[in-house]
Motif scaffolding. Structure first.
Motif, PDB file in Angstrom:
ATOM      1  N   VAL A   2      43.632  17.233  49.595  1.00 45.95           N
ATOM      2  CA  VAL A   2      42.448  17.575  50.387  1.00 45.95           C
ATOM      3  C   VAL A   2      42.364  19.075  50.618  1.00 45.95           C
ATOM      4  N   VAL A   3      43.471  19.711  50.971  1.00 45.82           N
ATOM      5  CA  VAL A   3      43.456  21.160  51.199  1.00 45.82           C
ATOM      6  C   VAL A   3      43.096  21.898  49.921  1.00 45.82           C
ATOM      7  N   PHE A   4      43.649  21.461  48.787  1.00 46.89           N
ATOM      8  CA  PHE A   4      43.356  22.139  47.525  1.00 46.89           C
ATOM      9  C   PHE A   4      41.876  22.037  47.160  1.00 46.89           C
ATOM     10  N   PHE A   5      41.326  20.815  47.225  1.00 46.65           N
ATOM     11  CA  PHE A   5      39.957  20.634  46.762  1.00 46.65           C
ATOM     12  C   PHE A   5      38.891  21.005  47.791  1.00 46.65           C
ATOM     13  N   PHE A   6      39.223  21.000  49.080  1.00 46.46           N
ATOM     14  CA  PHE A   6      38.211  21.308  50.075  1.00 46.46           C
ATOM     15  C   PHE A   6      38.407  22.652  50.756  1.00 46.46           C
ATOM     16  N   VAL A   7      39.520  23.338  50.491  1.00 46.76           N
ATOM     17  CA  VAL A   7      39.734  24.670  51.070  1.00 46.76           C
ATOM     18  C   VAL A   7      39.990  25.697  49.957  1.00 46.76           C
ATOM     19  N   VAL A   8      41.022  25.478  49.150  1.00 45.44           N
ATOM     20  CA  VAL A   8      41.422  26.476  48.153  1.00 45.44           C
ATOM     21  C   VAL A   8      40.358  26.667  47.080  1.00 45.44           C
ATOM     22  N   LYS A   9      39.867  25.578  46.500  1.00 46.14           N
ATOM     23  CA  LYS A   9      38.861  25.700  45.438  1.00 46.14           C
ATOM     24  C   LYS A   9      37.589  26.398  45.924  1.00 46.14           C
ATOM     25  N   PRO A  10      37.021  26.000  47.086  1.00 46.01           N
ATOM     26  CA  PRO A  10      35.817  26.723  47.548  1.00 46.01           C
ATOM     27  C   PRO A  10      36.078  28.198  47.854  1.00 46.01           C
ATOM     28  N   ILE A  11      37.220  28.517  48.442  1.00 42.66           N
ATOM     29  CA  ILE A  11      37.528  29.923  48.736  1.00 42.66           C
ATOM     30  C   ILE A  11      37.671  30.711  47.437  1.00 42.66           C
ATOM     31  N   ASN A  12      38.360  30.144  46.453  1.00 42.77           N
ATOM     32  CA  ASN A  12      38.488  30.822  45.161  1.00 42.77           C
ATOM     33  C   ASN A  12      37.121  31.058  44.525  1.00 42.77           C
ATOM     34  N   ARG A  13      36.248  30.081  44.635  1.00 42.21           N
ATOM     35  CA  ARG A  13      34.898  30.237  44.078  1.00 42.21           C
ATOM     36  C   ARG A  13      34.133  31.344  44.806  1.00 42.21           C
ATOM     37  N   LEU A  14      34.242  31.377  46.145  1.00 44.89           N
ATOM     38  CA  LEU A  14      33.575  32.439  46.902  1.00 44.89           C
ATOM     39  C   LEU A  14      34.130  33.811  46.549  1.00 44.89           C
ATOM     40  N   MET A  15      35.452  33.903  46.391  1.00 51.73           N
ATOM     41  CA  MET A  15      36.067  35.181  46.012  1.00 51.73           C
ATOM     42  C   MET A  15      35.589  35.621  44.628  1.00 51.73           C
ATOM     43  N   GLU A  16      35.481  34.675  43.709  1.00 52.09           N
ATOM     44  CA  GLU A  16      35.007  34.992  42.357  1.00 52.09           C
ATOM     45  C   GLU A  16      33.563  35.484  42.396  1.00 52.09           C
ATOM     46  N   MET A  17      32.747  34.843  43.217  1.00 56.89           N
ATOM     47  CA  MET A  17      31.350  35.264  43.332  1.00 56.89           C
ATOM     48  C   MET A  17      31.248  36.644  43.967  1.00 56.89           C
ATOM     49  N   SER A  18      32.114  36.937  44.940  1.00 56.27           N
ATOM     50  CA  SER A  18      32.057  38.251  45.591  1.00 56.27           C
ATOM     51  C   SER A  18      32.543  39.357  44.655  1.00 56.27           C
ATOM     52  N   ARG A  19      33.415  39.040  43.729  1.00 56.46           N
ATOM     53  CA  ARG A  19      33.882  40.050  42.762  1.00 56.46           C
ATOM     54  C   ARG A  19      32.789  40.440  41.793  1.00 56.46           C
ATOM     55  N   ARG A  20      31.875  39.529  41.517  1.00 56.72           N
ATOM     56  CA  ARG A  20      30.805  39.805  40.561  1.00 56.72           C
ATOM     57  C   ARG A  20      29.740  40.731  41.126  1.00 56.72           C
ATOM     58  N   ARG A  21      29.572  40.723  42.441  1.00 54.75           N
ATOM     59  CA  ARG A  21      28.532  41.525  43.070  1.00 54.75           C
ATOM     60  C   ARG A  21      28.935  42.994  43.104  1.00 54.75           C
ATOM     61  N   GLU A  22      27.957  43.833  42.906  1.00 49.94           N
ATOM     62  CA  GLU A  22      28.188  45.271  43.000  1.00 49.94           C
ATOM     63  C   GLU A  22      28.148  45.689  44.464  1.00 49.94           C
ATOM     64  N   SER A  23      28.829  46.762  44.765  1.00 49.96           N
ATOM     65  CA  SER A  23      28.868  47.282  46.123  1.00 49.96           C
ATOM     66  C   SER A  23      27.494  47.849  46.480  1.00 49.96           C
ATOM     67  N   PRO A  24      26.906  47.405  47.627  1.00 55.05           N
ATOM     68  CA  PRO A  24      25.590  47.924  48.001  1.00 55.05           C
ATOM     69  C   PRO A  24      25.645  49.368  48.492  1.00 55.05           C
ATOM     70  N   ASP A  25      26.806  49.814  48.953  1.00 45.85           N
ATOM     71  CA  ASP A  25      26.966  51.160  49.474  1.00 45.85           C
ATOM     72  C   ASP A  25      27.547  52.034  48.356  1.00 45.85           C
ATOM     73  N   PRO A  26      26.838  53.083  47.917  1.00 42.63           N
ATOM     74  CA  PRO A  26      27.351  53.903  46.810  1.00 42.63           C
ATOM     75  C   PRO A  26      28.582  54.732  47.172  1.00 42.63           C
ATOM     76  N   SER A  27      28.943  54.806  48.462  1.00 43.88           N
ATOM     77  CA  SER A  27      30.125  55.576  48.852  1.00 43.88           C
ATOM     78  C   SER A  27      31.385  54.701  48.895  1.00 43.88           C
ATOM     79  N   THR A  28      31.245  53.411  48.587  1.00 40.78           N
ATOM     80  CA  THR A  28      32.402  52.515  48.562  1.00 40.78           C
ATOM     81  C   THR A  28      32.449  51.763  47.239  1.00 40.78           C
ATOM     82  N   ARG A  29      33.601  51.164  47.003  1.00 39.31           N
ATOM     83  CA  ARG A  29      33.791  50.312  45.826  1.00 39.31           C
ATOM     84  C   ARG A  29      34.748  49.193  46.223  1.00 39.31           C
ATOM     85  N   LYS A  30      34.900  48.219  45.358  1.00 41.98           N
ATOM     86  CA  LYS A  30      35.777  47.092  45.649  1.00 41.98           C
ATOM     87  C   LYS A  30      37.170  47.357  45.093  1.00 41.98           C
TER      88      LYS A  30
END
Length: 138
Positions: free
Chosen positions: A85-113
């Motif tokens: 349950v923890v793997f499929f309902f916590v770890v997998k969704p968090i990993n997916r959110l992290m992957e989606m956040s890595r794809r987005r570009e930084s909106p502030d030009p003075s920062t980066r990821k």
């Protein structure tokens, strides 16, 4: 000079201490829920298939020593269920959110990821303030 009471109050009111306490309470309640589900639903279902009504009564004896492996089976089933349950309902969704956040570009030009922890860091930084990994200069 601050008193130890005010420092202790500041420590207790930090967000991460409260988050940890809430996570602990929810985790304990979740573990109790899963153990009840295993004891009341899953174990009887498996017992109906294999003909044993209660795993906790399963034992064997060697030289007068009683080994209660049925209780161990119940705890093992609870652990595997909680891990599933923890793997499929916590770890997998968090990993997916992290992957989606890595794809987005930084909106502030003075920062980066940061390439390691994906936190926003100044564009001129050579080390991440969050995970302390070295980052290449741009």
């Amino acid at each position: 000079m601050r008193s130890w009471a005010s420092e202790f109050k500041q420590f207790l009111l930090r967000g991460n201490v409260i988050d940890l306490a809430v996570a602990f309470v929810i985790g304990a309640a979740f573990a109790a829920l899963v153990q009840a589900a295993v004891a009341d639903l899953l174990t009887p279902l498996v017992a109906a298939i294999f003909g044993q009504p209660d795993f906790s009564d399963l034992t064997f004896t060697i030289n007068g020593s009683v080994f209660k492996y049925g209780h161990f089976l119940n705890v093992l089933i609870s652990f595997v269920t909680i891990a599933f349950v923890v793997f499929f309902f916590v770890v997998k969704p968090i990993n997916r959110l992290m992957e989606m956040s890595r794809r987005r570009e930084s909106p502030d030009p003075s920062t980066r990821k940061c390439p390691e922890c994906v936190s926003e860091i100044p564009i001129d930084a050579r080390r991440c303030a969050y995970c302390t990994s070295e980052v290449a200069a741009i």
